[in-house]
Scaffold this motif. Structure first.
Motif, PDB file in Angstrom:
ATOM      1  N   PHE A   1      -2.569  51.146  19.966  1.00 31.30           N
ATOM      2  CA  PHE A   1      -3.731  50.549  20.615  1.00 31.30           C
ATOM      3  C   PHE A   1      -4.010  49.172  20.013  1.00 31.30           C
ATOM      4  CE2 PHE A   1      -4.538  54.925  21.856  1.00 31.30           C
ATOM      5  CZ  PHE A   1      -5.078  54.771  23.126  1.00 31.30           C
ATOM      6  N   VAL A   2      -4.217  48.197  20.905  1.00 37.38           N
ATOM      7  CA  VAL A   2      -4.514  46.823  20.499  1.00 37.38           C
ATOM      8  C   VAL A   2      -5.682  46.335  21.344  1.00 37.38           C
ATOM      9  CG1 VAL A   2      -3.641  44.467  20.322  1.00 37.38           C
ATOM     10  CG2 VAL A   2      -2.119  46.387  19.854  1.00 37.38           C
ATOM     11  N   ASP A   3      -6.665  45.726  20.705  1.00 32.75           N
ATOM     12  CA  ASP A   3      -7.791  45.129  21.418  1.00 32.75           C
ATOM     13  C   ASP A   3      -7.405  43.709  21.816  1.00 32.75           C
ATOM     14  OD1 ASP A   3     -10.177  44.102  22.375  1.00 32.75           O
ATOM     15  OD2 ASP A   3     -11.401  45.107  20.872  1.00 32.75           O
ATOM     16  N   PRO A   4      -7.282  43.403  23.096  1.00 27.22           N
ATOM     17  CA  PRO A   4      -6.838  42.054  23.500  1.00 27.22           C
ATOM     18  C   PRO A   4      -7.820  40.961  23.112  1.00 27.22           C
ATOM     19  CG  PRO A   4      -7.555  43.322  25.408  1.00 27.22           C
ATOM     20  CD  PRO A   4      -7.527  44.275  24.262  1.00 27.22           C
ATOM     21  N   GLU A   5      -9.065  41.300  22.829  1.00 24.26           N
ATOM     22  CA  GLU A   5     -10.034  40.289  22.408  1.00 24.26           C
ATOM     23  C   GLU A   5      -9.929  39.964  20.928  1.00 24.26           C
ATOM     24  OE1 GLU A   5     -14.020  40.988  23.632  1.00 24.26           O
ATOM     25  OE2 GLU A   5     -13.463  41.902  25.529  1.00 24.26           O
ATOM     26  N   LEU A   6      -9.224  40.803  20.171  1.00 23.06           N
ATOM     27  CA  LEU A   6      -9.096  40.583  18.731  1.00 23.06           C
ATOM     28  C   LEU A   6      -7.687  40.178  18.317  1.00 23.06           C
ATOM     29  CD1 LEU A   6     -11.144  43.664  17.426  1.00 23.06           C
ATOM     30  CD2 LEU A   6     -11.965  41.352  17.933  1.00 23.06           C
TER      31      LEU A   6
ATOM     32  N   HIS B   1      -0.847  50.226  24.462  1.00 27.68           N
ATOM     33  CA  HIS B   1      -2.082  50.252  25.239  1.00 27.68           C
ATOM     34  C   HIS B   1      -2.990  49.096  24.807  1.00 27.68           C
ATOM     35  CE1 HIS B   1      -1.106  54.398  26.507  1.00 27.68           C
ATOM     36  NE2 HIS B   1      -0.709  54.557  25.255  1.00 27.68           N
ATOM     37  N   LEU B   2      -3.512  48.371  25.785  1.00 27.11           N
ATOM     38  CA  LEU B   2      -4.573  47.404  25.546  1.00 27.11           C
ATOM     39  C   LEU B   2      -5.907  48.131  25.686  1.00 27.11           C
ATOM     40  CD1 LEU B   2      -3.265  44.285  27.515  1.00 27.11           C
ATOM     41  CD2 LEU B   2      -3.130  44.725  25.054  1.00 27.11           C
TER      42      LEU B   2
ATOM     43  N   THR C   1       1.415  66.600  18.977  1.00 26.28           N
ATOM     44  CA  THR C   1       0.873  65.757  17.910  1.00 26.28           C
ATOM     45  C   THR C   1       0.732  64.341  18.444  1.00 26.28           C
ATOM     46  OG1 THR C   1       1.903  67.089  16.176  1.00 26.28           O
ATOM     47  CG2 THR C   1       1.207  64.867  15.587  1.00 26.28           C
ATOM     48  N   ALA C   2      -0.476  63.834  18.425  1.00 21.83           N
ATOM     49  CA  ALA C   2      -0.754  62.464  18.868  1.00 21.83           C
ATOM     50  C   ALA C   2      -0.997  61.606  17.632  1.00 21.83           C
ATOM     51  CB  ALA C   2      -1.974  62.439  19.784  1.00 21.83           C
ATOM     52  N   ARG C   3      -0.150  60.612  17.451  1.00 20.17           N
ATOM     53  CA  ARG C   3      -0.282  59.691  16.326  1.00 20.17           C
ATOM     54  C   ARG C   3      -0.844  58.378  16.871  1.00 20.17           C
ATOM     55  NH1 ARG C   3       2.238  62.384  12.320  1.00 20.17           N
ATOM     56  NH2 ARG C   3       3.932  63.805  12.908  1.00 20.17           N
ATOM     57  N   VAL C   4      -2.120  58.160  16.636  1.00 20.93           N
ATOM     58  CA  VAL C   4      -2.824  56.994  17.166  1.00 20.93           C
ATOM     59  C   VAL C   4      -2.774  55.890  16.114  1.00 20.93           C
ATOM     60  CG1 VAL C   4      -5.019  56.115  18.008  1.00 20.93           C
ATOM     61  CG2 VAL C   4      -4.310  58.440  18.588  1.00 20.93           C
ATOM     62  N   LEU C   5      -2.086  54.808  16.453  1.00 26.11           N
ATOM     63  CA  LEU C   5      -1.903  53.668  15.556  1.00 26.11           C
ATOM     64  C   LEU C   5      -2.663  52.477  16.126  1.00 26.11           C
ATOM     65  CD1 LEU C   5      -0.424  52.303  13.150  1.00 26.11           C
ATOM     66  CD2 LEU C   5       1.497  51.900  14.697  1.00 26.11           C
ATOM     67  N   VAL C   6      -3.631  51.966  15.374  1.00 25.46           N
ATOM     68  CA  VAL C   6      -4.428  50.836  15.846  1.00 25.46           C
ATOM     69  C   VAL C   6      -4.078  49.604  15.028  1.00 25.46           C
ATOM     70  CG1 VAL C   6      -6.316  52.277  16.672  1.00 25.46           C
ATOM     71  CG2 VAL C   6      -6.369  51.452  14.334  1.00 25.46           C
ATOM     72  N   LEU C   7      -4.031  48.455  15.702  1.00 22.54           N
ATOM     73  CA  LEU C   7      -3.770  47.166  15.084  1.00 22.54           C
ATOM     74  C   LEU C   7      -5.003  46.296  15.257  1.00 22.54           C
ATOM     75  CD1 LEU C   7      -0.770  48.186  15.321  1.00 22.54           C
ATOM     76  CD2 LEU C   7      -0.128  45.810  15.677  1.00 22.54           C
TER      77      LEU C   7
ATOM     78  N   TYR D   1      -3.758  56.180  12.259  1.00 20.16           N
ATOM     79  CA  TYR D   1      -3.075  55.211  11.393  1.00 20.16           C
ATOM     80  C   TYR D   1      -3.665  53.825  11.657  1.00 20.16           C
ATOM     81  CZ  TYR D   1       0.409  58.974  11.199  1.00 20.16           C
ATOM     82  OH  TYR D   1       1.036  60.185  11.046  1.00 20.16           O
ATOM     83  N   TYR D   2      -3.579  52.969  10.653  1.00 19.68           N
ATOM     84  CA  TYR D   2      -4.167  51.631  10.788  1.00 19.68           C
ATOM     85  C   TYR D   2      -3.256  50.604  10.140  1.00 19.68           C
ATOM     86  CZ  TYR D   2      -7.164  47.634   9.725  1.00 19.68           C
ATOM     87  OH  TYR D   2      -7.669  46.363   9.600  1.00 19.68           O
ATOM     88  N   ILE D   3      -2.970  49.527  10.905  1.00 20.11           N
ATOM     89  CA  ILE D   3      -2.225  48.379  10.387  1.00 20.11           C
ATOM     90  C   ILE D   3      -3.092  47.143  10.566  1.00 20.11           C
ATOM     91  CG2 ILE D   3      -0.239  46.867  10.781  1.00 20.11           C
ATOM     92  CD1 ILE D   3       1.435  49.237  11.340  1.00 20.11           C
ATOM     93  N   PRO D   4      -3.475  46.481   9.476  1.00 21.18           N
ATOM     94  CA  PRO D   4      -4.346  45.303   9.605  1.00 21.18           C
ATOM     95  C   PRO D   4      -3.598  44.113  10.174  1.00 21.18           C
ATOM     96  CG  PRO D   4      -3.711  45.626   7.312  1.00 21.18           C
ATOM     97  CD  PRO D   4      -3.170  46.806   8.074  1.00 21.18           C
ATOM     98  N   VAL D   5      -4.185  43.497  11.190  1.00 21.19           N
ATOM     99  CA  VAL D   5      -3.675  42.253  11.767  1.00 21.19           C
ATOM    100  C   VAL D   5      -4.853  41.294  11.844  1.00 21.19           C
ATOM    101  CG1 VAL D   5      -2.605  41.148  13.758  1.00 21.19           C
ATOM    102  CG2 VAL D   5      -1.884  43.445  13.087  1.00 21.19           C
ATOM    103  N   LEU D   6      -4.862  40.309  10.943  1.00 25.82           N
ATOM    104  CA  LEU D   6      -5.950  39.340  10.874  1.00 25.82           C
ATOM    105  C   LEU D   6      -5.520  38.033  11.508  1.00 25.82           C
ATOM    106  CD1 LEU D   6      -7.013  40.015   7.170  1.00 25.82           C
ATOM    107  CD2 LEU D   6      -7.750  41.212   9.228  1.00 25.82           C
TER     108      LEU D   6
END
Length: 754
Positions: A158-163, A289-290, A416-422, A457-462
């Protein structure tokens, strides 16, 4: 000579990984994460080096154990397990040494014993039935249909297109699509890996590779199911026999190649020119996914469970609701009070299907106690909400790959759903909102919890302009905390942000014939597969009053709540302004009431009134948190790494008088608390910003209350609480007990390393 050179090369790569974990030199930090990736790539390009690398890693682990270098144990153990999962030709002696090492780690505190236990369970099966880990991982990740191993996994990115910029989204999507593997290729990999892992040098790998490439889909499926059946049936036995497993796979091998070709493989190995390519471990099935819809996470999880429902989602959701249970009053009786004595011999005949009185089971029972609460047996279609299943809720792992078992009779967790957010902290705030809505919806629909294991799961993207070397970015506080808690997460995940931006700047490669090593995707895959230890973060709820006579507006936050004083005043009839000449000063007069966070966990309420220009409530502690407290309050005694309480910083205005007149100075006071109530005593309003997100700003607030967000409760639980109130004062006090707090898990490699 060639063998010693290869061993020295691998030894240098392992030492580079160890230096990266032990040193903080800027030169090493610039290449963090690359050393581990390059080490695995060397073995992937030449699988014959796998036993050598296993010996080197085992030697370093035993050295770290003897010298008590615990900070490198978990990273090396994860590296070793990743090699063992993909490798073939590992001797039984190496498996047994690794298993013995893991059992010795069980005497250490968490997280070492937790990670070691997980590795020991997998190694015990892999030792007796080589190739089990690889086969199960590929079947689950690629959603290959098989009755003996029906588990399925999916990674939701999952990626937020505004961020996150469009270039980053496009680069990630292209890399994911380029790594797609067909089901036929995955089945060939499973068959080839299982036969080579079991037969070793007796397997004619080149001939096997050519035969599988030339086989039709139907033939390939037949041998795929035969291999899976042989492996799973042997792995399910109480005492699996390696010799029996070898005999069954030899039969499949001879049937596939024919007796003559199979016999020639026993006598001659593969020449260097005839050697086939290595057996890769395909990347998991990832969907991109956006994040544009608040309910998008829940909808995607439902579609994952029921892919055929895409055209009639609403109808399926109604079917997933309480099936055949009728009114809420019937649902409220989750358990029934028993009037028996609790002794089995006092029960009437036929109750709970007791055995015959003369049976050995009845004689052994004797005066054995039986539970005073008789649990109702629910039908298989009835699904209990996650809040009834303890604090782990949706985060528990699947029954097959991880040994979690069934939550209800007849209902297995096969998905098993592995939700990875950036993204940054704002994206995590949005994830917390979706997680809270998901848990709340589960108390009404009951459709996901018993059938789905949810991993976050979380991967930081600044943003590229954010500084990364001099100080921690303001929008990356939670990632910085995860890096301090888990050094392997800091080395592998927190270093991905620059590489992701470099990938976005590169022109897309449209040449599909050229082999490219996808660094970003490989690291994402490694994190999703090996990051099994969660760190739980408290979600906080905030109630905001714009009018004290009306109901408040409620929302939640995960990382930060910032409060500013508005310049506008509350319109109030009959309000008389202050006398002329009285200096009001900056900020506003605030009254606050909070419970101080103490190590003893004893409630201690503090009330204070002060003038402030603003305050910040942080749920994530800084690296060097200092607690000063107010002049009339001693410092708080909560631990620095405690991320289950709020760190409040108040910018206080202090008045002072001298010969020149009144003056004001600004002082910042900090304290820790679990809940707080703040109200403006003047006619000034407050502005609240949640999780550093401008889209979540609330204005014209007079009063707000902050506390831990409770676990969502179903109507059945509320009915049960009201029913208990009729049973006396003691039951009423138990019903009024403090509800469990809602914690959101984020997976890391080791959890919090003390």
């Amino acid at each position: 000579m060639e063998s010693s050179d290869a061993e020295l090369d691998l030894q240098r790569s392992v030492q580079a990984v160890l230096r990266e974990l032990s040193a903080q030199a800027p030169g090493l930090q610039s290449n963090q994460g690359m050393w581990r990736w390059s080490l695995h790539k060397k073995v992937e390009r030449d699988p014959g080096k796998s036993p050598v690398l296993v010996r080197i890693l085992l030697r370093e682990l035993e050295k770290a154990e003897s010298e008590d270098l615990r900070h490198i144990i978990i990273p090396l153990l994860h590296t070793l397990m990743y090699v063992l999962t993909k490798a073939t030709g590992i001797t039984e002696e190496l498996y047994q040494r690794t298993y013995a090492f893991c059992t010795r780690l069980l005497t250490l505190p968490t997280p070492y014993c937790t990670v070691a236990l997980d590795c020991a369970i997998r190694l015990k099966t892999e030792t007796a039935v080589p190739g089990t880990l690889y086969q199960r991982m590929v079947i689950a990740e690629q959603n290959l249909t098989n009755e003996l191993y029906p588990y399925q996994e999916r990674v939701f990115l999952f990626v937020d297109p505004e961020l996150v910029s469009a270039s980053v989204c496009s680069a990630l999507l292209l890399e994911i699509e380029a790594a797609h593997v067909t089901p036929e290729a995955c089945m060939r990999h499973v068959v080839s890996h299982a036969l080579q892992a079991a037969l070793g040098e007796a397997c004619h790998a080149a001939a096997l590779h050519r035969k599988l490439q030339a086989s039709s889909r139907s033939v390939l499926e037949r041998y795929f199911h035969a291999v899976v059946a042989a492996v799973e049936q042997m792995a399910s036995e109480a005492n699996p026999s390696r010799a029996g497993h070898l005999e069954r796979l030899e039969e499949i091998y001879c049937s596939l190649l024919g007796p003559a070709a199979a016999a020639s493989g026993h006598c001659s190995g593969d020449s260097l020119q005839d050697r086939p390519p290595n057996i890769p471990l395909p990347s998991p099935y990832i969907t991109f996914h956006l994040w544009t819809d608040q309910e998008q996470l829940w909808k995607e999880l439902v579609l994952f469970l029921r892919p055929q429902s895409q055209l009639r989602l609403s109808a399926d959701l109604e079917a997933l609701d309480l099936q055949g249970l009728g009114r809420d009053q019937d649902l409220a009786r989750v358990s029934m009070l028993s009037t028996d004595s609790g002794i089995e011999r006092d029960l009437p005949v036929g109750v709970d299907e007791l055995p015959a009185p003369s049976s050995p089971e009845m004689q052994r029972a004797g005066l054995q106690r039986k539970g005073g609460i008789k649990k109702r047996m629910w039908p298989p279609d009835f699904l209990i909400p996650s809040s009834w299943d303890g604090p782990l809720g949706l985060h528990q792992r699947t029954g097959g790959p991880s040994g979690d078992g069934e939550l209800l009779p007849g209902v297995s967790r096969l998905h098993t759903a592995r939700v990875l957010v950036l993204g940054d902290d704002r994206m995590l705030g949005r994830l917390a909102q979706a997680y809270h809505r998901l848990r709340k919806r589960e108390t009404q629909k009951f459709c996901l919890t018993p059938r789905l294991s949810l991993q976050l799961y979380y991967i930081p993207v600044l943003a590229p302009e954010e500084p990364t070397a001099s100080r921690q970015p303001e929008l990356g506080e939670l990632a910085a905390f995860l890096g301090r808690a888990d050094p392997w997460y800091e080395s592998i995940v927190n270093t991905l942000c620059p590489a992701i931006h470099k990938l976005a700047e590169m022109p897309p490669c449209l040449d599909t014939s050229r082999t490219v090593d996808p660094f970003i995707l490989d690291v994402l895959t490694y994190y999703v597969r090996m990051g099994t230890q969660p760190i739980y973060f408290q979600i906080y709820t905030v109630k905001m009053f714009s009018d004290l006579s009306q109901d408040p507006t409620e929302d939640i936050f995960l990382t930060e709540l910032k409060v500013k004083i508005q310049d506008s005043r509350i319109p109030k009839e009959g309000f008389s302004p202050r006398r002329r000449g009285v200096t009001e000063g900056p900020g506003a007069e605030l009254s606050m009431c909070y419970q101080k966070a103490l190590l003893s966990h004893r409630p201690r309420e503090v009330t204070a009134t002060l003038r402030a220009t603003g305050l910040v409530l942080k749920a994530i502690p800084a690296s060097e948190t200092e607690v000063s407290g107010f002049p009339h309050c001693p410092p708080t005694a909560a631990p620095i790494m405690d991320h289950t309480c709020l760190n409040v910083s108040v910018t206080e205005v202090v008045k002072s008088s001298n010969l020149a007149g009144r003056s004001f100075s600004i002082v910042t006071n900090t304290f820790r608390t679990s809940n707080i109530q703040i109200q403006s005593q003047e006619q000034k309003l407050l502005t609240l910003s949640l999780d550093k997100d401008n889209r979540r700003t609330f204005r014209d607030v007079v009063r707000f209350e902050v506390g831990p967000c409770p676990e969502p409760r179903s109507r059945a639980q509320k009915s049960k609480t009201s029913w208990l109130s009729l049973q006396g004062q003691k039951e009423m006090e138990m019903a009024k007990a403090k509800p469990k707090s809602l914690l959101m898990p984020i997976n890391t490699f080791s959890g919090i390393v003390q």
